[in-house]
Design an enzyme around this catalytic site. Structure first.
Site, PDB file in Angstrom:
ATOM      1  N   ASP A  69      -4.441 -10.839  -8.844  1.00 24.17           N
ATOM      2  CA  ASP A  69      -3.886 -10.107  -7.873  1.00 24.17           C
ATOM      3  C   ASP A  69      -4.698  -9.573  -6.839  1.00 24.17           C
ATOM      4  O   ASP A  69      -5.357  -8.496  -7.229  1.00 24.17           O
ATOM      5  CB  ASP A  69      -2.971  -8.963  -8.506  1.00 24.17           C
ATOM      6  CG  ASP A  69      -2.205  -8.474  -7.481  1.00 24.17           C
ATOM      7  OD1 ASP A  69      -1.622  -7.234  -7.857  1.00 24.17           O
ATOM      8  OD2 ASP A  69      -2.247  -8.514  -6.382  1.00 24.17           O
TER       9      ASP A  69
ATOM     10  N   ASP B 212      -1.852 -11.037  -0.452  1.00 21.58           N
ATOM     11  CA  ASP B 212      -1.490 -10.529  -1.766  1.00 21.58           C
ATOM     12  C   ASP B 212      -1.141 -11.433  -2.690  1.00 21.58           C
ATOM     13  O   ASP B 212       0.155 -11.731  -2.431  1.00 21.58           O
ATOM     14  CB  ASP B 212      -0.764  -9.333  -1.408  1.00 21.58           C
ATOM     15  CG  ASP B 212      -0.059  -8.789  -2.583  1.00 21.58           C
ATOM     16  OD1 ASP B 212       0.887  -8.066  -2.592  1.00 21.58           O
ATOM     17  OD2 ASP B 212      -0.851  -8.665  -3.546  1.00 21.58           O
TER      18      ASP B 212
HETATM   19  C1  0QS Z   1      -6.495   3.164  -3.645  1.00 19.21           C
HETATM   20  C2  0QS Z   1      -6.301   2.928  -5.009  1.00 19.21           C
HETATM   21  C3  0QS Z   1      -6.403   4.354  -5.599  1.00 19.21           C
HETATM   22  C4  0QS Z   1      -7.573   2.246  -5.508  1.00 19.21           C
HETATM   23  S1  0QS Z   1      -4.842   2.165  -5.310  1.00 19.21           S
HETATM   24  O1  0QS Z   1      -4.806   1.747  -6.480  1.00 19.21           O
HETATM   25  O2  0QS Z   1      -3.658   2.878  -4.807  1.00 19.21           O
HETATM   26  N1  0QS Z   1      -4.877   0.797  -4.501  1.00 19.21           N
HETATM   27  C5  0QS Z   1      -3.770   0.124  -4.205  1.00 19.21           C
HETATM   28  C6  0QS Z   1      -3.633  -0.834  -2.971  1.00 19.21           C
HETATM   29  C7  0QS Z   1      -3.949  -0.040  -1.816  1.00 19.21           C
HETATM   30  C8  0QS Z   1      -4.977  -0.489  -1.028  1.00 19.21           C
HETATM   31  C9  0QS Z   1      -4.971   0.270   0.141  1.00 19.21           C
HETATM   32  C10 0QS Z   1      -4.261   1.485   0.504  1.00 19.21           C
HETATM   33  C11 0QS Z   1      -3.375   1.808  -0.269  1.00 19.21           C
HETATM   34  C12 0QS Z   1      -3.181   1.140  -1.573  1.00 19.21           C
HETATM   35  C13 0QS Z   1      -3.366  -0.812  -5.209  1.00 19.21           C
HETATM   36  O3  0QS Z   1      -4.203  -1.521  -5.993  1.00 19.21           O
HETATM   37  N2  0QS Z   1      -1.934  -0.920  -5.443  1.00 19.21           N
HETATM   38  C14 0QS Z   1      -1.269  -1.804  -6.461  1.00 19.21           C
HETATM   39  C15 0QS Z   1      -1.327  -0.801  -7.585  1.00 19.21           C
HETATM   40  C16 0QS Z   1      -0.687  -1.299  -8.745  1.00 19.21           C
HETATM   41  C17 0QS Z   1      -0.128  -2.305  -9.007  1.00 19.21           C
HETATM   42  N3  0QS Z   1       0.675  -2.337 -10.128  1.00 19.21           N
HETATM   43  C18 0QS Z   1       0.658  -1.012 -10.497  1.00 19.21           C
HETATM   44  N4  0QS Z   1      -0.171  -0.315  -9.638  1.00 19.21           N
HETATM   45  C19 0QS Z   1      -0.187  -2.494  -5.765  1.00 19.21           C
HETATM   46  O4  0QS Z   1       0.923  -1.755  -5.693  1.00 19.21           O
HETATM   47  N5  0QS Z   1      -0.586  -3.776  -5.221  1.00 19.21           N
HETATM   48  C20 0QS Z   1       0.575  -4.504  -4.562  1.00 19.21           C
HETATM   49  C21 0QS Z   1      -0.016  -4.824  -3.172  1.00 19.21           C
HETATM   50  C22 0QS Z   1      -0.440  -3.429  -2.276  1.00 19.21           C
HETATM   51  C23 0QS Z   1       0.692  -2.555  -2.002  1.00 19.21           C
HETATM   52  C24 0QS Z   1       0.463  -1.262  -1.405  1.00 19.21           C
HETATM   53  C25 0QS Z   1      -0.474  -1.714  -0.082  1.00 19.21           C
HETATM   54  C26 0QS Z   1      -1.721  -2.702  -0.310  1.00 19.21           C
HETATM   55  C27 0QS Z   1      -1.362  -3.881  -1.186  1.00 19.21           C
HETATM   56  C28 0QS Z   1       0.768  -5.824  -5.358  1.00 19.21           C
HETATM   57  O5  0QS Z   1       1.653  -6.499  -4.719  1.00 19.21           O
HETATM   58  O6  0QS Z   1      -0.366  -6.386  -5.426  1.00 19.21           O
HETATM   59  C29 0QS Z   1       1.538  -5.787  -6.704  1.00 19.21           C
HETATM   60  F1  0QS Z   1       1.478  -6.649  -7.452  1.00 19.21           F
HETATM   61  F2  0QS Z   1       0.889  -4.962  -7.403  1.00 19.21           F
HETATM   62  C30 0QS Z   1       3.178  -5.370  -6.777  1.00 19.21           C
HETATM   63  O7  0QS Z   1       3.381  -4.279  -6.455  1.00 19.21           O
HETATM   64  N6  0QS Z   1       3.638  -6.507  -6.465  1.00 19.21           N
HETATM   65  C31 0QS Z   1       5.149  -6.269  -6.220  1.00 19.21           C
HETATM   66  C32 0QS Z   1       5.973  -7.265  -6.905  1.00 19.21           C
HETATM   67  N7  0QS Z   1       7.423  -7.309  -6.533  1.00 19.21           N
HETATM   68  C33 0QS Z   1       8.129  -7.884  -7.628  1.00 19.21           C
HETATM   69  C34 0QS Z   1       9.653  -7.898  -7.213  1.00 19.21           C
HETATM   70  O8  0QS Z   1       9.719  -8.593  -6.206  1.00 19.21           O
HETATM   71  C35 0QS Z   1       8.897  -8.253  -5.201  1.00 19.21           C
HETATM   72  C36 0QS Z   1       7.504  -8.136  -5.293  1.00 19.21           C
END
Ligand code: 0QS
Length: 331
Positions: A220, A36
């Site tokens: 991302d 990621d």
């Molecule tokens: C299934 C879907 C409807 C298409 S979904 O949009 O939910 N997909 C999820 C990923 C997922 C895959 C499989 C099962 C469940 C969930 C998705 O695209 N999540 C993004 C959605 C999003 C981002 N922004 C707004 N919405 C996300 O949180 N991605 C983070 C990694 C994901 C987390 C869940 C599990 C799979 C990996 C991410 O890291 O890419 C990020 F960049 F979005 C994020 O949240 N980064 C966290 C940044 N912080 C900043 C402060 O310091 C700590 C780190």
């Protein structure tokens, strides 16, 4: 020591995430983790995760590894954009991906995971490939696998060759010329606050005119879809019969029978075209005539995100030199 590892879609129907096999500890324990570039914590389901929160995931057991060492007094806690999260303590241990080994990698062991992780049996944890400034370990932030491995690689780079509904690869330390066509266009990266942030030079819908624009966003690999400014996605979905931005479904949906245009985004003087098929993301539910778009508005996010829908249309070089840059090529 360079390396190459598979990026495997976790669902054969649509690409919500990709996982990559890694080994941790001695003797090696194999887990499948989500690489990621949008975060910088390496965390895993573990023997410290309550059984009620583990549903089919493989776990890392530090007590079974002769090279595991507790990082005393250190904890972590992370919240992701989709509201999921996890927290726990920290060990260091041997960590290997595709032949590249880091001997004392901080491995964050989960003591709590949110339900969305528990319900996703194919994801056994994450490998953050963002900049180490985003790492949440307290009181001392830890380095990412890439930052630790960099000095042992021929070149301080990793590349992403994600594919539509197929297995792709992450390469570490080298650029495989057979994986792309034409030239790689490198763009400057803004490393504050810690994402691979770059500026796209504009966009075009289908065969329409190119609209020059400066679109600042993050590359991302951990985000399934692609989220761009409202005026961009409005002009895209305006070309699709029956497309609506639905509060009910939480984004642009369209009749699955409608024809979609491709979407082209600028990378400096060059550009990348996302085929229409990648933007026809998924039926709302199995057999539904309503489909969910892979291109959505970023207005509620506060950041534009070039997620897997865009990344899998390109060969992407994450160049960790000083200063870092990001390279894009057609494939
Ligand atoms: C299934 C879907 C409807 C298409 S979904 O949009 O939910 N997909 C999820 C990923 C997922 C895959 C499989 C099962 C469940 C969930 C998705 O695209 N999540 C993004 C959605 C999003 C981002 N922004 C707004 N919405 C996300 O949180 N991605 C983070 C990694 C994901 C987390 C869940 C599990 C799979 C990996 C991410 O890291 O890419 C990020 F960049 F979005 C994020 O949240 N980064 C966290 C940044 N912080 C900043 C402060 O310091 C700590 C780190």
């Amino acid at each position: 020591e360079n390396g190459s590892a598979a990026a495997i879609p976790i669902d054969p129907r649509f690409d919500i995430a990709y996982v990559t096999p890694v080994t941790i500890g001695t003797p090696p324990q194999t887990l499948y983790l989500d690489f990621d570039t949008g975060s910088s914590d390496l965390w895993v389901f573990s023997s410290h995760t309550p059984e009620s929160q583990v549903r089919g995931q493989r776990i890392y057991s530090p007590e079974k590894s002769s090279t595991a060492k507790l990082l005393a007094g250190h904890t972590w806690s992370i919240l992701y954009g989709d509201g999921s999260g996890s927290l726990g303590n920290v060990y260091t241990d041997n960590f290997t991906v595709g032949g590249v080994t880091v001997t004392s990698q901080a491995v964050q062991t989960a003591q709590q995971v949110s339900y969305s992780f528990t319900s996703q049996s194919e994801i056994h944890g994450l490998v953050g490939l963002g900049f180490s400034t985003l790492n949440t370990v307290f009181p001392n932030g830890q380095l990412t696998f890439f930052d630790n491995a960099k000095s042992t690689l021929d070149s301080p780079v990793f590349t992403a060759d994600l594919k539509w509904k197929k297995e792709g690869t992450y390469d570490f330390g080298f650029i495989d010329e057979t994986k792309y066509t034409g030239e790689i266009t490198y763009l400057p990266v803004q490393t504050d606050p810690g994402y691979w942030t770059f500026t796209s030079s504009g966009y075009a819908v289908g065969d329409g005119a190119f609209h020059p624009a400066s679109i600042v966003g993050i590359a991302d690999t951990g985000t399934s879809l692609t989220y761009l400014p409202a005026e961009v996605v409005t002009s895209y979905w305006g070309q699709v019969d029956g497309a609506v931005d639905s509060d009910y479904y939480g984004g642009y949906v369209f009749p699955c029978s409608s024809k979609l245009p491709s979407f082209t985004f600028g990378v400096g003087p060059a550009n990348i075209t996302i085929p229409a098929s990648y933007i026809n993301y998924a039926q709302i539910t199995e057999g539904s005539p309503v489909c969910f778009g892979g291109l959505q508005s970023s207005s509620w996010l506060g950041v534009n995100i070039w997620g897997d829908v865009a990344l899998k249309a390109a060969f992407v070089v994450f160049n960790g030199a000083n200063p870092p840059t990001i390279g894009w090529a057609k494939k």
